[in-house]
Enzyme design. Structure first.
Site: not given
Lengths: 288, 288
Positions: B102-103
Site C-alpha cells: 500500500k505504498r
C-alpha cells in the site's frame, strides 16, 4: 520521556528554528568520493555513510530530521540497515526523527507498521501516515504512539502538483482535505502536551499558502509538517501561515535544497551542506 | 514476459480458481513447532520458514499469493530477507505475486518504491498502491510496471469497517471511491492485454456487495483484488459481483482463513492449511 509535542517544542526553541532536514539519498546525487568508495554494489552502505555525515553536519544547527523510507527500501537489505542506523544516530545526536514512510493499512496490519516505526526496528520519534483507509488506518498509530510518547503526521494536503485530484473534491461544502483536517484535529485534541500542541500532526504542503492559512485556523493545536520549501518552490513567505503566534506549530522540511546543494564532483560538499543549512535556518529563524 | 493481465488470466484458468492466499504471519498464530525451532529472537526466520511452507502447500492449488509487507517489516532485517525469499520462491513455483505494501508517495519517491517493488529488491509481479496523493502517486508505479510487464492494484473501496470516513464522502454526485475508480479505469484502459483486462487493478472490499457490483460496472476492464472473504466475514455470494461473465476479472483474497485454520499446538497444521485452501477453492471455482 515527555510528550512528543513538548520534545519537539523544546528542540525547536533550543535550536531557535523549525527546520527539518529531509534525508532522501539518491545515488546519482551523492558526492563522487562516496560513490567511488562504495561502488554501485554498495548503494545501501553509501546511503548510510552519506546520511550519517549529514547528521553530523546539521545536528548542532537543526532540531528535526526526516529520512525518506522509499530510497532506503530501493537499496535493499543494506538500505534497511542504513535507515535503522541513521535513525539511531539521529536520536543519539538529540534530533527529533520523522520516519517518512506514509504507511496506510488497517487494524492489526497498521499496528504492525506502528510497532515497526516506534519499536526496536526503527525506534523513530514519529512517522507519516496516509488517511485514505479511514480511522482504522490512523487509530493503531495513535495508540502505539501514545504508549511511548511518540507522534505521527497524517497526510492532509500534500505539496505535489496533482495533489488536488482527490484531496480537493468538495463534499458537504468543504474539500476532502478539510474533512481529513477536521478528523486530525479531533484525534489530536485528546492528548495535548504542556506546549498546547498534540501528538497527531498534519502534513500540509507549502505550495498552497492560502490553504495553509485556512488549515492553520482549523487545526490550532496541531503540529504541521510542511514540505515544499526550497527545491520544491515554496518560499519563507509561503510557509509563514503555518506558524502560530509563538513561533511554534510548524516544522518546515527541506531535502534536496539542503543535502544536495553541490555537484557530485565538488570536494567541498560538506561545507556546502552546512552553508545551505545555515542559510535556510537564517531565513526561517524570524519566527522564533 | 507477457502482459500482466494475461499472466494472471492464464494462471487462474490453469488452476481453475481465482483464490489469492494472503501471507500475513503473526508470531502468536504460528505453529508451536516453528515458534520453538526459532524462538522469539528468530521471528523473521520463523516467518520465512512458515511462509515458504505455505507456498509449498498451496502452489499446486492456487494461482496468486499476497504477502503483507507490514508483518515482515515489524520483524526487522530478518523480516526483510524473509519477504524477499518468499516472493522469490513464489515466482519459482509459478505463482503470481502481489506485494501488499500500500505504498503512496510522489514523483521520484514513488518511483523509488516502484523500483523496489518490481526491481531486484522484491521482484514482485504487482504491488498495492494508495491513491490519496493523486495521479503523481500512481503514475510512477504504472510507468515502472509497464517497463517490465508488471501490474498494480490501487486502493479504491477497502473492506475495513471505517473505510467510509473519507472514501464515502459524496462529491459532484458520487462518492470519493467512485472518483478513484474512474481514474483507475482511465489509467488502466491505456494498455489492455489479450484477455481484455489491464494492468492497473483496483482493491475493492467484498464486505460491501452492492458497491462491488456498482464498481464492476464502472470498471469493466479492471482486475479487482477483493479482500474481506473468509475471516473478515464476506461469503462466496458476496464476491460474485466482482467477476465478469467469463469468470475472470477478480482475485479473491483469504489470509487468516487459509493460513491459520489451526491452533498453534495442532501437529496437523499443514493438512489443515491444505484442507482450508481446497475448501475455499471449491467454494470459488463455480466461476470458472
Amino acid at each position: 520521556m515527555s510528550h512528543f509535542a513538548d520534545r519537539l517544542a523544546e528542540n525547536i526553541r533550543r535550536k531557535r528554528n523549525a527546520l527539518c532536514v529531509g534525508i532522501d539519498p539518491r545515488w546519482e546525487s551523492l558526492p563522487l568520493s562516496i560513490r567511488e568508495r562504495f561502488g554501485p554494489e554498495g548503494i545501501g552502505a553509501a546511503y548510510e555513510a552519506f546520511g550519517l555525515k549529514v547528521l553530523d553536519l546539521v545536528a548542532n544547527i537543526t532540531p528535526v530530521v526526516k529520512p525518506q523510507a522509499a530510497f532506503f527500501e530501493q537499496a535493499g537489505v543494506a538500505g534497511f540497515t542504513a535507515l535503522a542506523s541513521i535513525l539511531t544516530r539521529a536520536k543519539e545526536l538529540g534530533l527529533v526523527t520523522i520516519l517518512d514512510a506514509k504507511r496506510g493499512d488497517i487494524a492489526s496490519t497498521a499496528a504492525a507498521y506502528a510497532e515497526a516505526a516506534f519499536g526496536p526496528v526503527w525506534n523513530a520519534d514519529s512517522v507519516t501516515v496516509n488517511p485514505y483507509l479511514g480511522e482504522d488506518a490512523v487509530e493503531p498509530f495513535i495508540a502505539a504512539a501514545r504508549k511511548r510518547d511518540r507522534g505521527l503526521f497524517v497526510l492532509v494536503r500534500t505539496s505535489n502538483k496533482g495533489a488536488g485530484l482527490f484531496q480537493d473534491l468538495v463534499c458537504d461544502g468543504k474539500p476532502v482535505y478539510r474533512h481529513v483536517a477536521d478528523a486530525v484535529a479531533s484525534w489530536n485534541a485528546v492528548r495535548l502536551g504542556e506546549c498546547g500542541l498534540g501528538d497527531v500532526g498534519a502534513v500540509v504542503g507549502a505550495t498552497h499558502p492560502r490553504e495553509l492559512a485556512e488549515l492553520r485556523d482549523r487545526m490550532p493545536d496541531v503540529w504541521f509538517l510542511v514540505p515544499g520549501y526550497g527545491a520544491q518552490g515554496a518560499t519563507v513567505a509561503d510557509v509563514q501561515a503555518a506558524f502560530l503566534g509563538n513561533g511554534l506549530g510548524a516544522i518546515v522540511n527541506s531535502s534536496r535544497g539542503i543535502t544536495f546543494p553541490f555537484h557530485p564532483d565538488d570536494a567541498n560538499w560538506e561545507a556546502k551542506i552546512v552553508e545551505a543549512t545555515k542559510k535556510a535556518v537564517a531565513e526561517l529563524s524570524g519566527n522564533l
